[in-house]
Write an enzyme that holds these catalytic residues in place. Structure first.
Site, short mmCIF file in Angstrom:
data_model
loop_
_atom_site.label_atom_id
_atom_site.label_comp_id
_atom_site.label_asym_id
_atom_site.label_seq_id
_atom_site.Cartn_x
_atom_site.Cartn_y
_atom_site.Cartn_z
N LYS A 148 0.88 -1.18 0.00
CA LYS A 148 0.00 0.00 0.00
C LYS A 148 0.92 1.23 0.00
O LYS A 148 1.38 1.67 1.06
CB LYS A 148 -0.91 -0.05 1.24
CG LYS A 148 -1.47 1.28 1.69
CD LYS A 148 -2.47 1.85 0.70
CE LYS A 148 -2.91 3.23 1.12
NZ LYS A 148 -1.90 4.28 0.75
N THR A 180 3.10 8.83 13.38
CA THR A 180 2.87 8.16 14.66
C THR A 180 1.38 7.94 14.93
O THR A 180 0.99 6.87 15.41
CB THR A 180 3.52 8.99 15.79
OG1 THR A 180 4.93 8.97 15.56
CG2 THR A 180 3.24 8.40 17.16
N GLU A 240 7.45 1.89 11.91
CA GLU A 240 8.55 2.86 11.77
C GLU A 240 7.90 4.22 11.68
O GLU A 240 7.26 4.55 10.68
CB GLU A 240 9.34 2.57 10.48
CG GLU A 240 9.93 1.17 10.37
CD GLU A 240 11.17 0.99 11.23
OE1 GLU A 240 11.64 1.97 11.83
OE2 GLU A 240 11.65 -0.15 11.33
N CYS A 294 12.25 11.02 8.23
CA CYS A 294 11.91 10.69 9.62
C CYS A 294 13.09 10.94 10.55
O CYS A 294 12.90 11.33 11.69
CB CYS A 294 11.47 9.23 9.70
SG CYS A 294 12.67 8.08 9.03
N GLU A 311 6.84 17.03 15.32
CA GLU A 311 7.53 16.72 14.07
C GLU A 311 6.99 17.61 12.96
O GLU A 311 5.77 17.65 12.74
CB GLU A 311 7.32 15.25 13.69
CG GLU A 311 8.12 14.87 12.46
CD GLU A 311 7.82 13.47 11.95
OE1 GLU A 311 6.65 13.07 11.96
OE2 GLU A 311 8.76 12.78 11.53
P1 NAD Z 1 0.97 8.67 7.01
O1 NAD Z 1 0.91 8.01 8.32
O2 NAD Z 1 -0.06 9.71 6.72
O3 NAD Z 1 0.87 7.62 5.83
C1 NAD Z 1 1.74 6.53 5.71
C2 NAD Z 1 1.04 5.43 4.94
O4 NAD Z 1 -0.04 4.95 5.73
C3 NAD Z 1 0.42 5.88 3.62
O5 NAD Z 1 0.52 4.85 2.68
C4 NAD Z 1 -1.02 6.12 4.01
O6 NAD Z 1 -1.91 6.06 2.92
C5 NAD Z 1 -1.25 4.99 5.00
N1 NAD Z 1 -2.35 5.20 5.95
C6 NAD Z 1 -2.88 6.38 6.36
N2 NAD Z 1 -3.90 6.16 7.21
C7 NAD Z 1 -4.01 4.82 7.35
C8 NAD Z 1 -4.88 3.96 8.09
N3 NAD Z 1 -5.85 4.45 8.87
N4 NAD Z 1 -4.70 2.63 8.02
C9 NAD Z 1 -3.71 2.11 7.25
N5 NAD Z 1 -2.88 2.88 6.50
C10 NAD Z 1 -3.03 4.22 6.55
O7 NAD Z 1 2.42 9.27 6.86
P2 NAD Z 1 3.00 10.13 5.65
O8 NAD Z 1 2.50 11.53 5.77
O9 NAD Z 1 2.82 9.42 4.36
O10 NAD Z 1 4.55 10.07 6.00
C11 NAD Z 1 5.16 10.94 6.88
C12 NAD Z 1 5.41 10.28 8.23
O11 NAD Z 1 6.12 9.07 8.07
C13 NAD Z 1 6.27 11.13 9.15
O12 NAD Z 1 5.76 11.12 10.44
C14 NAD Z 1 7.61 10.42 9.11
O13 NAD Z 1 8.42 10.65 10.24
C15 NAD Z 1 7.19 9.00 8.99
N6 NAD Z 1 8.29 8.19 8.46
C16 NAD Z 1 8.91 7.31 9.31
C17 NAD Z 1 9.99 6.56 8.85
C18 NAD Z 1 10.71 5.59 9.76
O14 NAD Z 1 11.38 4.71 9.24
N7 NAD Z 1 10.61 5.71 11.07
C19 NAD Z 1 10.40 6.68 7.52
C20 NAD Z 1 9.74 7.57 6.70
C21 NAD Z 1 8.68 8.32 7.17
#
Ligand code: NAD
Length: 495
Positions: A180, A235, A255, A289, A390
């Site tokens: 996804k 998060t 993550e 991140c 963040e």
């Molecule tokens: P997000 O949580 O909005 O989305 C991440 C993924 O989850 C997307 O594919 C999204 O469509 C999906 N998603 C959203 N809601 C969902 C739900 N209810 N159920 C299942 N899936 C769902 O995050 P984003 O805005 O795409 O990414 C930014 C965030 O990701 C930042 O907080 C960043 O720190 C974090 N990040 C963490 C790491 C790590 O390895 N720790 C790496 C990259 C990014």
């Protein structure tokens, strides 16, 4: 002007190995540097999601992938790595269009995806199962089994590399995978799945289900045939997924976000520290991140260090992601830029002062893209919202510190605990602080360096579980104990 003729047509997606239009909402992916449409597609319907997962489960049970000898699966994964390398330049260019990162960075992400497949091919081929010491008339073994259908849910900031980080170990372990990708960046996951099939991964074993997370991601997470979710993202989304996982008694790895501390001590090598701090926060436009977004500088060094840092930040080359000299490209979407602007306003209203940036760059190059200047705020306290939340953009908050204990206390005073950086020539101090700082990764006299062979993950609100490393493959396997009876007589109890 459209970027390609393809942008006029709807792009098929991979539903259980079948390339077809999804039955859900239409969306477009935009080139963040210009706002032009790169591709349009339709998300899967909920029926499509179910079909993809049922087909993945069928492929898991019947394709023979899970039963292949490890070295046979490894051979296929090595072919995936080779194909990624063969198509590296078009993949990197496509990724640049998909998420607007500078081409130098997308080339690195593509190279990292290939290296990840190569690494997990080796991990698969060399994974050992154990004979454990026997304590009776039996022989005991500990073995690993694949889980079935696993889900890989990824964010938009490092496509192909973050997908590879989940797909390669999951396939190496013998599973089926539904990917996804983030709504804003679906293209690289589709490319990766196509390459996997070309390399010999059985059709149907991999699906790519883009679309809204709250709809598609949620349906995948809740599906009874999905046996594990590996999630990278925010998060709050991670916590939501953890709740669903608890209801299903499903293992999950998360993550998540970060607000990582970078610490510059009195005796730091300043050339290294300035470059490292700049790279840590402003590469990838801060959409990382592990961005080193909270800077602590020894008070005696603060004024001259900030002078140098700000001048260098202001001179970073923000611009066209296709230009190899560009250091910072645009942000992912107009909405994301607005959220960063709100954070900067929030910081200023909390009393922060602007050292540099704090605005969109001016000039015709920047008119259509979602650009933002490298920004440094100071005059803040670690407890301020701007230091605790963040931002996920090119915004650094800087503070002076007095003494090691205060430094460690402030560095650890965050709900996040993903990464940290220490700049000092004193290896004993580096050791002390490095051990005292709560973070999944600590860089000493370097920052944001990665190795697929080294485990990665966060503490506290930064996540659960570890990816990468030779044992990263075990996340995608269940452990099983086998007892082989060796007694000559029937078990005595029933006599
Ligand atoms: P997000 O949580 O909005 O989305 C991440 C993924 O989850 C997307 O594919 C999204 O469509 C999906 N998603 C959203 N809601 C969902 C739900 N209810 N159920 C299942 N899936 C769902 O995050 P984003 O805005 O795409 O990414 C930014 C965030 O990701 C930042 O907080 C960043 O720190 C974090 N990040 C963490 C790491 C790590 O390895 N720790 C790496 C990259 C990014």
């Amino acid at each position: 002007m459209p970027l390609t003729t393809e942008s006029q047509e709807l792009l098929p997606i991979n539903i259980g190995g079948e390339m077809r239009l999804g039955g859900g909402d239409e969306s477009a992916t935009l080139y963040p540097a210009t706002g032009e449409v790169v591709a349009r597609l339709r998300a899967p319907s909920l029926a499509d999601v179910d079909e993809a997962i049922v087909r993945a489960d069928h492929a898991f049970r019947t394709s023979g992938w899970a039963q292949k000898k490890p070295h046979e699966r490894a051979a296929v994964l090595h072919r995936v790595a080779a194909l990624i390398r063969e198509r590296a330049e078009p993949l990197a260019q496509r990724q640049r269009l998909d998420n607007g990162k500078p081409i130098t960075e997308t080339r690195n992400l593509v190279a990292s995806a290939a290296a990840t497949f190569q690494f997990f091919a080796s991990a698969c081929e060399t994974l050992e199962e154990t004979i454990t010491p026997s304590r009776g008339d039996f022989m005991t073994m500990s073995v690993y089994e694949p889980m079935g259908v696993v889900a890989a849910i990824t964010p938009w900031n490092s496509p192909i590399a973050s997908e590879a980080q989940k797909v390669a170990p999951a396939l190496a372990a013998g599973n089926a995978v539904v990917i996804k990708p983030a709504e804003a960046t679906p293209l690289m996951a589709l490319e990766l799945a196509a390459l996997c099939e070309e390399a010999g991964v059985p059709r149907g074993l991999l699906s790519v289900l883009p679309g809204r997370g709250s709809v598609i991601g949620d349906a995948i997470t809740k599906h009874p045939l999905v046996k594990r979710v590996s999630f990278t993202g925010g998060t709050s989304t991670g916590k939501h997924i953890a709740h669903i996982a608890a209801d299903k008694m499903m293992p999950v790895s998360l993550e998540l976000g970060g607000k990582s501390a970078t610490m510059v001590l009195e005796d730091a090598d300043l050339d290294h520290a300035v470059n490292g701090v700049l790279y840590g926060i402003f590469s990838s436009s801060g959409e990382s991140c592990i961005a080193g977004s909270r800077l602590f500088v020894a008070r005696s060094l603060y004024a001259p260090f900030m002078e140098r840092l700000s001048a260098r930040a202001a001179a970073l080359r923000v611009g066209d992601p296709a230009d190899e000299r560009t250091q910072m490209g645009p942000l992912i979407t107009a909405r994301h830029r607005e959220s960063i602007e709100r954070y900067v306003d929030m910081g200023l209203s909390e009393g922060a002062s602007l050292r540099t940036g704090g605005a969109r760059p001016e000039g015709s190059l920047y008119e259509r893209g979602y650009y933002y200047r490298p920004t440094i705020l100071e005059g803040v306290k670690n407890s301020d919202q701007i230091c605790q939340q963040e931002i996920f953009g090119p915004v650094l908050v800087a503070m002076p510190f007095d003494g090691e204990d205060a430094l460690i206390a402030q560095a650890n005073d965050s709900v996040y605990a993903l990464a940290a950086g220490i700049w000092t020539r004193d290896y004993k101090r580096a050791w002390r602080i490095g051990r005292a700082v709560q973070a999944g990764t600590v860089w000493i006299n370097t920052y944001k360096q990665f190795s697929i062979s080294t485990p990665f993950g966060g503490w506290r609100d930064s996540g659960l579980g570890r990816e990468k490393g030779r044992l990263g493959i075990l996340q995608y396997m269940e452990q099983k104990s086998l007892y082989w009876g060796l007694n000559e007589q029937p078990l005595a109890w029933a006599n």
